[in-house]
Write a protein that holds these residues in place. Structure first.
Motif, PDB file in Angstrom:
ATOM      1  N   LEU A  36      -3.370  11.295  -1.808  1.00 30.05           N
ATOM      2  CA  LEU A  36      -2.366  11.877  -1.083  1.00 30.05           C
ATOM      3  C   LEU A  36      -1.751  13.202  -1.794  1.00 30.05           C
ATOM      4  CD1 LEU A  36      -0.334   8.838   0.140  1.00 30.05           C
ATOM      5  CD2 LEU A  36      -1.901  10.053   1.328  1.00 30.05           C
ATOM      6  N   ALA A  37      -1.394  13.866  -0.829  1.00 33.56           N
ATOM      7  CA  ALA A  37      -0.724  15.179  -1.237  1.00 33.56           C
ATOM      8  C   ALA A  37       0.916  14.857  -2.184  1.00 33.56           C
ATOM      9  CB  ALA A  37      -0.278  16.082  -0.298  1.00 33.56           C
ATOM     10  N   PRO A  38       1.352  15.491  -3.002  1.00 31.56           N
ATOM     11  CA  PRO A  38       2.638  14.851  -3.698  1.00 31.56           C
ATOM     12  C   PRO A  38       3.710  14.858  -2.652  1.00 31.56           C
ATOM     13  CG  PRO A  38       1.403  16.977  -4.999  1.00 31.56           C
ATOM     14  CD  PRO A  38       0.604  16.681  -3.689  1.00 31.56           C
ATOM     15  N   THR A  39       4.520  13.874  -2.689  1.00 33.79           N
ATOM     16  CA  THR A  39       5.686  13.746  -2.035  1.00 33.79           C
ATOM     17  C   THR A  39       6.847  13.910  -2.771  1.00 33.79           C
ATOM     18  OG1 THR A  39       5.984  11.380  -2.382  1.00 33.79           O
ATOM     19  CG2 THR A  39       4.571  12.310  -0.347  1.00 33.79           C
ATOM     20  N   GLY A  40       7.015  13.782  -4.232  1.00 34.29           N
ATOM     21  CA  GLY A  40       8.177  13.898  -5.000  1.00 34.29           C
ATOM     22  C   GLY A  40       8.873  12.610  -5.114  1.00 34.29           C
ATOM     23  N   GLY A  41       8.427  11.599  -4.587  1.00 33.10           N
ATOM     24  CA  GLY A  41       9.032  10.217  -4.636  1.00 33.10           C
ATOM     25  C   GLY A  41       8.131   9.297  -5.286  1.00 33.10           C
ATOM     26  N   PRO A  42       8.466   7.888  -5.364  1.00 32.73           N
ATOM     27  CA  PRO A  42       7.909   7.147  -6.069  1.00 32.73           C
ATOM     28  C   PRO A  42       6.345   6.594  -5.183  1.00 32.73           C
ATOM     29  CG  PRO A  42      10.147   6.391  -5.609  1.00 32.73           C
ATOM     30  CD  PRO A  42       9.693   7.458  -5.076  1.00 32.73           C
ATOM     31  N   TRP A  43       6.360   6.941  -3.967  1.00 37.27           N
ATOM     32  CA  TRP A  43       4.984   6.845  -3.366  1.00 37.27           C
ATOM     33  C   TRP A  43       4.049   7.546  -4.121  1.00 37.27           C
ATOM     34  CZ3 TRP A  43       3.977   3.884   1.478  1.00 37.27           C
ATOM     35  CH2 TRP A  43       5.199   3.377   1.893  1.00 37.27           C
ATOM     36  N   ASP A  44       4.313   8.519  -4.669  1.00 37.17           N
ATOM     37  CA  ASP A  44       3.076   9.268  -5.568  1.00 37.17           C
ATOM     38  C   ASP A  44       2.635   8.472  -6.629  1.00 37.17           C
ATOM     39  OD1 ASP A  44       3.744  11.741  -4.337  1.00 37.17           O
ATOM     40  OD2 ASP A  44       5.096  12.577  -5.705  1.00 37.17           O
ATOM     41  N   ARG A  45       3.159   7.404  -7.169  1.00 37.17           N
ATOM     42  CA  ARG A  45       2.223   6.412  -7.877  1.00 37.17           C
ATOM     43  C   ARG A  45       1.733   5.112  -7.172  1.00 37.17           C
ATOM     44  NH1 ARG A  45       6.288   9.481 -10.525  1.00 37.17           N
ATOM     45  NH2 ARG A  45       5.478  10.083 -12.552  1.00 37.17           N
ATOM     46  N   ALA A  46       2.014   5.005  -5.886  1.00 42.60           N
ATOM     47  CA  ALA A  46       1.499   3.997  -5.286  1.00 42.60           C
ATOM     48  C   ALA A  46       0.073   3.977  -4.880  1.00 42.60           C
ATOM     49  CB  ALA A  46       2.511   3.663  -4.074  1.00 42.60           C
ATOM     50  N   VAL A  47      -0.471   2.627  -4.535  1.00 45.59           N
ATOM     51  CA  VAL A  47      -1.590   2.332  -4.084  1.00 45.59           C
ATOM     52  C   VAL A  47      -1.418   1.877  -2.379  1.00 45.59           C
ATOM     53  CG1 VAL A  47      -3.817   1.234  -3.840  1.00 45.59           C
ATOM     54  CG2 VAL A  47      -2.871   1.773  -5.937  1.00 45.59           C
ATOM     55  N   VAL A  48      -1.881   2.853  -1.565  1.00 46.24           N
ATOM     56  CA  VAL A  48      -1.532   2.467  -0.151  1.00 46.24           C
ATOM     57  C   VAL A  48      -2.654   1.855   0.837  1.00 46.24           C
ATOM     58  CG1 VAL A  48      -0.418   3.284   1.746  1.00 46.24           C
ATOM     59  CG2 VAL A  48       0.149   4.269  -0.313  1.00 46.24           C
ATOM     60  N   VAL A  49      -2.559   0.705   1.377  1.00 46.05           N
ATOM     61  CA  VAL A  49      -3.533   0.168   2.049  1.00 46.05           C
ATOM     62  C   VAL A  49      -2.939  -0.317   3.554  1.00 46.05           C
ATOM     63  CG1 VAL A  49      -4.607  -0.827  -0.059  1.00 46.05           C
ATOM     64  CG2 VAL A  49      -2.851  -2.460   1.111  1.00 46.05           C
ATOM     65  N   PRO A  50      -4.068  -0.711   4.318  1.00 45.97           N
ATOM     66  CA  PRO A  50      -3.521  -1.038   5.460  1.00 45.97           C
ATOM     67  C   PRO A  50      -2.693  -2.258   5.420  1.00 45.97           C
ATOM     68  CG  PRO A  50      -6.113  -0.631   5.769  1.00 45.97           C
ATOM     69  CD  PRO A  50      -5.540  -0.637   4.229  1.00 45.97           C
ATOM     70  N   ILE A  51      -1.342  -2.580   6.336  1.00 44.16           N
ATOM     71  CA  ILE A  51      -0.803  -3.784   6.126  1.00 44.16           C
ATOM     72  C   ILE A  51      -1.720  -4.842   6.226  1.00 44.16           C
ATOM     73  CG2 ILE A  51      -0.212  -3.818   8.832  1.00 44.16           C
ATOM     74  CD1 ILE A  51       2.294  -4.796   5.755  1.00 44.16           C
ATOM     75  N   GLU A  52      -2.616  -4.971   7.171  1.00 42.62           N
ATOM     76  CA  GLU A  52      -3.590  -6.072   7.177  1.00 42.62           C
ATOM     77  C   GLU A  52      -4.118  -6.487   5.821  1.00 42.62           C
ATOM     78  OE1 GLU A  52      -3.519  -4.047  11.238  1.00 42.62           O
ATOM     79  OE2 GLU A  52      -3.737  -3.672   9.134  1.00 42.62           O
TER      80      GLU A  52
END
Length: 450
Positions: free
Chosen positions: A210-226
């Protein structure tokens, strides 16, 4: 009378703060050119002058860095909360829900049911309702489940790769320690309590960054909720069709992984097989709609909050800490002022013979006052300028350290509050420098030199 702009008001305040010191200097130096004598004094006591200059610079730089970092922290946390128009969670602590959803802090939140989620998504004014699931991690990075639509809302198109399109796919934040193509095995829980074997057999394939957001989500692994629901053995909100049941019974093991990957992700979800989520992030098209949504969804079985408003309340609660930092900065500068004035008195005493010689040569008492004050003024101005330079240099280091510790992009910079601090500090010290200069002049007068 036209109102002044904020810039003009701040500029006028800075001028007002520095004006007393400038007036003091103009009065003391009027009619005299003491600079050659002061230059000789500086050459003779270069080490002492540098020591006092450094003392002033360090005290001022500490105050500037403290106030700028505190403001930078507030601004960075506000930026992190900007994409979350409204946040809905089960009744409880608004602060806990905000910290868990926006800042990805570990928290044990009750779940919203499928029926509640359907009501949230159908509420007038809701342009997007995205479930948020958390509680797992991968190599220390939080694993968050949501929808591809919310990821696009949060960070825009991926800076590298593509969005996830299947359950075993993941996108990672701009600062996450993974590369496109990596295989990730998630752990249950976060931190030291994480169980690395609880989700054995579940692997995530990184397909985008992802592009930088400046928040903690910059260090997250994001997956489908399923994906999160699958890892915990829960229903996935997409009930099997009759044909799927027949194929599954016909050959339980044949192409099981492929069939699993072919399962849909994202809305719509069936309320009867929706396992629940701890929070729902809502995007509204207009501010008025956001207030209407919050009002409609604030009821006994759920709470709707503005993350920005909760953050403002948290900043207000922490106002005492900010005040304490300000008091510490002022106290350190006050102590330095006293120390510098005491030191200047001693330094002036070292030049007593030179001042006596000036008096014997016919120099007026006011000239001795101008020399004494001018010597102190040069140290003060040089110390203030060096302090600003030290603050600018130290601010980047402090911001980097805090950003890593807090998980948000803190960009501290000198602003008008720091300009006012420098102007007030320098002006006060220029006025206070009259004390040792006046004592030196009176000392020469008591010796009988006219």
């Amino acid at each position: 009378m036209p109102e002044l702009s904020p810039f003009a008001e701040d500029a006028l305040l800075a001028c007002a703060l520095v004006l007393p010191g400038l007036i003091c200097g103009a009065v003391v130096l009027r009619g005299y050119r003491p600079w050659p004598v002061i230059a000789a004094m500086l050459r003779r006591s270069a080490g002492t002058a540098l020591l006092f200059t450094a003392l002033i610079a360090v005290a001022l730089a500490l105050g500037l860095v403290l106030t700028a970092q505190e403001r930078g922290l507030r601004q960075a946390s506000a930026r992190a909360a900007d994409p979350f128009d409204v946040l809905v969670a089960a009744p409880g602590s608004e602060t806990t829900a905000m910290l868990a959803s926006v800042f990805l802090q570990p928290a044990d939140l009750p779940l919203l049911t499928g029926a509640q989620f359907a009501e949230i998504a159908a509420t007038p004014g809701v342009a997007m309702a995205a479930p948020l699931g958390f509680g797992d991690s991968a190599d220390g990075a939080p694993v968050v489940g949501t929808t591809a639509e919310f990821v696009a809302h949060l960070a825009g198109p991926p800076a590298e790769g593509r969005p996830f399109a299947a359950r075993a796919e993941a996108v990672v934040g701009a600062l996450a320690p993974f590369a496109i193509g990596d295989e990730i095995e998630p752990a249950h829980g976060t931190g030291e309590a994480a169980d690395e074997h609880a989700h054995a057999g579940h692997h995530l394939h990184v397909v985008g960054r992802l592009a930088p957001t400046g928040g903690p989500w910059d260090r997250a692994v994001v997956v489908p909720i399923e994906t999160l629901w699958d890892m915990h053995g829960l229903p996935d909100g997409h009930p099997l069709a009759e044909a799927d049941h027949h194929d599954h019974d016909h050959d339980h093991d044949h192409d099981h992984d492929h069939d699993h990957e072919a399962r849909p992700i994202g809305p719509p979800w069936d309320t009867s097989s929706f396992p629940g989520v701890p929070a729902v992030a809502i995007d509204t098209d207009q501010l008025a709609a956001a207030y209407g949504v919050r009002s409609a969804l604030s009821r006994p079985d759920m709470m709707a909050v503005f993350p920005g408003a909760v953050l403002s309340q948290l900043h207000a609660v922490l106002g005492d800490a900010r005040a304490a930092l300000s008091v510490m900065a002022l106290a350190s500068q006050g102590l330095v002022t006293v120390a510098v004035l005491a030191g200047l008195t001693l330094v002036m005493a070292l030049f007593a013979d030179q001042f006596a010689l000036l008096g014997a040569m016919g120099a007026p008492m006011r000239f001795i006052l101008a020399v004494s004050w001018g010597f102190a003024a040069i140290l003060i101005v040089a110390g203030a300028a060096l302090g600003v330079g030290l603050a600018l240099a130290g601010m980047g280091v402090a911001s980097e350290i805090l950003s890593r510790r807090m998980g948000i992009d803190i960009r501290a910079a000198l602003g008008w509050p720091e300009v006012h601090m420098v102007a007030g500090f320098a002006s006060l010290m220029l006025l206070a420098a009259m004390i040792p200069a006046w004592r030196q002049m009176r000392g020469q007068r008591r010796t009988g030199i006219a």
